[in-house]
Design a protein around this motif. Structure first.
Motif, PDB file in Angstrom:
ATOM      1  N   ALA A  83      57.271  -0.085  58.204  1.00 13.55           N
ATOM      2  CA  ALA A  83      57.054  -0.355  56.776  1.00 13.55           C
ATOM      3  C   ALA A  83      56.609   0.894  56.025  1.00 13.55           C
ATOM      4  CB  ALA A  83      56.024  -1.463  56.608  1.00 13.55           C
ATOM      5  N   GLY A  84      56.436   2.016  56.736  1.00  7.23           N
ATOM      6  CA  GLY A  84      56.057   3.268  56.090  1.00  7.23           C
ATOM      7  C   GLY A  84      54.562   3.460  55.929  1.00  7.23           C
ATOM      8  N   ARG A  85      53.761   2.757  56.740  1.00  5.41           N
ATOM      9  CA  ARG A  85      52.305   2.909  56.680  1.00  5.41           C
ATOM     10  C   ARG A  85      51.804   3.666  57.904  1.00  5.41           C
ATOM     11  NH1 ARG A  85      51.300  -3.311  55.733  1.00  5.41           N
ATOM     12  NH2 ARG A  85      52.075  -3.127  57.820  1.00  5.41           N
ATOM     13  N   ARG A  86      50.730   4.415  57.709  1.00  6.46           N
ATOM     14  CA  ARG A  86      50.090   5.086  58.846  1.00  6.46           C
ATOM     15  C   ARG A  86      49.413   4.020  59.695  1.00  6.46           C
ATOM     16  NH1 ARG A  86      47.067  10.067  55.758  1.00  6.46           N
ATOM     17  NH2 ARG A  86      48.942  11.238  55.337  1.00  6.46           N
ATOM     18  N   VAL A  87      49.608   4.099  61.003  1.00  9.93           N
ATOM     19  CA  VAL A  87      49.013   3.083  61.867  1.00  9.93           C
ATOM     20  C   VAL A  87      48.089   3.649  62.945  1.00  9.93           C
ATOM     21  CG1 VAL A  87      50.739   1.292  61.515  1.00  9.93           C
ATOM     22  CG2 VAL A  87      51.123   3.010  63.262  1.00  9.93           C
ATOM     23  N   ARG A  88      48.350   4.863  63.414  1.00 13.44           N
ATOM     24  CA  ARG A  88      47.519   5.424  64.483  1.00 13.44           C
ATOM     25  C   ARG A  88      47.798   6.909  64.646  1.00 13.44           C
ATOM     26  NH1 ARG A  88      50.956   1.908  66.876  1.00 13.44           N
ATOM     27  NH2 ARG A  88      49.219   0.510  67.246  1.00 13.44           N
ATOM     28  N   ILE A  89      46.919   7.554  65.410  1.00 13.65           N
ATOM     29  CA  ILE A  89      47.146   8.938  65.824  1.00 13.65           C
ATOM     30  C   ILE A  89      47.314   8.914  67.338  1.00 13.65           C
ATOM     31  CG2 ILE A  89      46.235  11.268  65.989  1.00 13.65           C
ATOM     32  CD1 ILE A  89      44.481  10.732  63.617  1.00 13.65           C
ATOM     33  N   MET A  90      48.382   9.500  67.813  1.00 16.52           N
ATOM     34  CA  MET A  90      48.585   9.590  69.253  1.00 16.52           C
ATOM     35  C   MET A  90      47.668  10.683  69.808  1.00 16.52           C
ATOM     36  SD  MET A  90      50.663   7.184  69.554  1.00 16.52           S
ATOM     37  CE  MET A  90      50.997   7.269  71.287  1.00 16.52           C
ATOM     38  N   CYS A  91      47.262  10.529  71.036  1.00 16.37           N
ATOM     39  CA  CYS A  91      46.316  11.453  71.666  1.00 16.37           C
ATOM     40  C   CYS A  91      46.824  12.893  71.651  1.00 16.37           C
ATOM     41  CB  CYS A  91      46.046  10.992  73.083  1.00 16.37           C
ATOM     42  SG  CYS A  91      44.673  11.825  73.867  1.00 16.37           S
TER      43      CYS A  91
END
Length: 77
Positions: free
Chosen positions: A14-22
């Protein structure tokens, strides 16, 4: 501040930030992520940091005062 230069958040469809990968995190962010996910907010996996917890790490790194007891209480509830 949380990501290595040139890296960014993982985005949803949907074009939203969801997480940061390690692999995209700075070392300091990884240290705080480990503390949070192993001691304060236990998680079954530690390969990424969801957006809500990213906000908490950012708050810690910018030295903004937070009420940790309330956060833990809310997580238990």
């Amino acid at each position: 501040m949380l990501c290595v230069p040139g890296q960014d958040f993982a985005w949803s469809m949907a074009g939203r930030r969801v997480r940061i990968m390690c692999t995209s995190m700075t070392t300091l962010t990884q240290i705080w992520m480990t503390l949070l996910l192993k001691n304060i907010f236990p998680s079954s996996h530690n390969s990424d940091l969801p957006l809500q917890k990213c906000q908490l790490v950012y708050t810690i790194l910018t030295q903004v005062s937070i009420y940790v007891a309330q956060l833990i209480s809310d997580a238990i509830y």
